[in-house]
Design a protein around this motif. Structure first.
Motif, PDB file in Angstrom:
ATOM      1  N   CYS A 276      20.766 -30.035   3.819  1.00 43.84           N
ATOM      2  CA  CYS A 276      19.362 -29.831   4.187  1.00 43.84           C
ATOM      3  C   CYS A 276      18.728 -28.804   3.260  1.00 43.84           C
ATOM      4  O   CYS A 276      19.251 -27.709   3.085  1.00 43.84           O
ATOM      5  CB  CYS A 276      19.276 -29.362   5.634  1.00 43.84           C
ATOM      6  SG  CYS A 276      17.590 -28.969   6.133  1.00 43.84           S
TER       7      CYS A 276
ATOM      8  N   GLN B  53      15.924 -27.499   3.846  1.00 45.70           N
ATOM      9  CA  GLN B  53      15.138 -26.596   4.671  1.00 45.70           C
ATOM     10  C   GLN B  53      15.973 -25.398   5.131  1.00 45.70           C
ATOM     11  O   GLN B  53      15.572 -24.251   4.996  1.00 45.70           O
ATOM     12  CB  GLN B  53      14.618 -27.353   5.896  1.00 45.70           C
ATOM     13  CG  GLN B  53      13.540 -26.632   6.667  1.00 45.70           C
ATOM     14  CD  GLN B  53      12.187 -26.733   5.982  1.00 45.70           C
ATOM     15  OE1 GLN B  53      11.948 -27.644   5.194  1.00 45.70           O
ATOM     16  NE2 GLN B  53      11.316 -25.793   6.270  1.00 45.70           N
ATOM     17  N   CYS B  54      17.160 -25.680   5.694  1.00 46.09           N
ATOM     18  CA  CYS B  54      17.972 -24.601   6.257  1.00 46.09           C
ATOM     19  C   CYS B  54      19.346 -24.517   5.596  1.00 46.09           C
ATOM     20  O   CYS B  54      20.185 -23.743   6.019  1.00 46.09           O
ATOM     21  CB  CYS B  54      18.124 -24.778   7.767  1.00 46.09           C
ATOM     22  SG  CYS B  54      19.104 -26.212   8.238  1.00 46.09           S
TER      23      CYS B  54
ATOM     24  N   HIS C  29      21.814 -26.465   5.732  1.00 45.49           N
ATOM     25  CA  HIS C  29      22.894 -26.949   6.586  1.00 45.49           C
ATOM     26  C   HIS C  29      23.505 -28.215   5.976  1.00 45.49           C
ATOM     27  O   HIS C  29      22.786 -29.089   5.502  1.00 45.49           O
ATOM     28  CB  HIS C  29      22.346 -27.247   7.980  1.00 45.49           C
ATOM     29  CG  HIS C  29      23.361 -27.828   8.907  1.00 45.49           C
ATOM     30  ND1 HIS C  29      24.446 -27.109   9.360  1.00 45.49           N
ATOM     31  CD2 HIS C  29      23.463 -29.064   9.464  1.00 45.49           C
ATOM     32  CE1 HIS C  29      25.157 -27.885  10.164  1.00 45.49           C
ATOM     33  NE2 HIS C  29      24.603 -29.068  10.238  1.00 45.49           N
TER      34      HIS C  29
ATOM     35  N   CYS D 291      17.881 -33.595   9.415  1.00 44.92           N
ATOM     36  CA  CYS D 291      18.843 -32.525   9.619  1.00 44.92           C
ATOM     37  C   CYS D 291      19.037 -32.283  11.114  1.00 44.92           C
ATOM     38  O   CYS D 291      18.070 -32.126  11.848  1.00 44.92           O
ATOM     39  CB  CYS D 291      18.326 -31.262   8.947  1.00 44.92           C
ATOM     40  SG  CYS D 291      19.304 -29.803   9.335  1.00 44.92           S
TER      41      CYS D 291
ATOM     42  N   GLU E 183      20.163 -29.734  12.482  1.00 45.85           N
ATOM     43  CA  GLU E 183      19.925 -28.328  12.814  1.00 45.85           C
ATOM     44  C   GLU E 183      18.446 -28.022  12.994  1.00 45.85           C
ATOM     45  O   GLU E 183      18.034 -27.439  13.984  1.00 45.85           O
ATOM     46  CB  GLU E 183      20.495 -27.423  11.710  1.00 45.85           C
ATOM     47  CG  GLU E 183      22.008 -27.343  11.692  1.00 45.85           C
ATOM     48  CD  GLU E 183      22.560 -26.612  12.912  1.00 45.85           C
ATOM     49  OE1 GLU E 183      22.041 -25.539  13.242  1.00 45.85           O
ATOM     50  OE2 GLU E 183      23.494 -27.130  13.533  1.00 45.85           O
ATOM     51  N   CYS E 184      17.654 -28.425  12.012  1.00 43.73           N
ATOM     52  CA  CYS E 184      16.241 -28.050  12.051  1.00 43.73           C
ATOM     53  C   CYS E 184      15.320 -29.260  12.148  1.00 43.73           C
ATOM     54  O   CYS E 184      14.127 -29.107  12.303  1.00 43.73           O
ATOM     55  CB  CYS E 184      15.893 -27.208  10.823  1.00 43.73           C
ATOM     56  SG  CYS E 184      15.956 -28.139   9.286  1.00 43.73           S
TER      57      CYS E 184
HETATM   58 ZN    ZN Z   1      18.112 -28.219   8.346  1.00 47.94          ZN
END
Ligand code: ZN
Length: 70
Positions: free
Chosen positions: A8, A10-11, A13, A28, A30-31
């Motif tokens: 990811c 973004q984060c 992950h 993702c 996670e986010c």
């Molecule tokens: Zn993420």
């Protein structure tokens, strides 16, 4: 069915996902971001210890990988 590994943006992950069909939207876990990047050869670099299924000592893994349960 192919399992692809994603990272990811973004984060940061990393996760693996099963691709049922081409063009499937990947998000993702996670986010929830769709800004994910597919990594090459999902299994190759994990074969040194983490992906050993014979004697991993983990009984809670159903995905064939201990990456998500430790
Ligand atoms: Zn993420």
């Amino acid at each position: 069915m192919p399992i692809y590994e994603y990272n990811c943006r973004q984060c940061d992950h990393e996760f693996e996902t099963l691709i049922m069909r081409q063009g499937e939207k990947i998000e993702c876990p996670e986010c929830g971001s769709a800004k994910v990047k597919r990594l090459m050869s999902g299994f190759a670099h994990k074969s040194d210890g983490k992906m050993v299924s014979e004697h991993s000592g983990c009984t809670s893994c159903s995905a064939g990988s201990c990456a998500s349960c430790h």
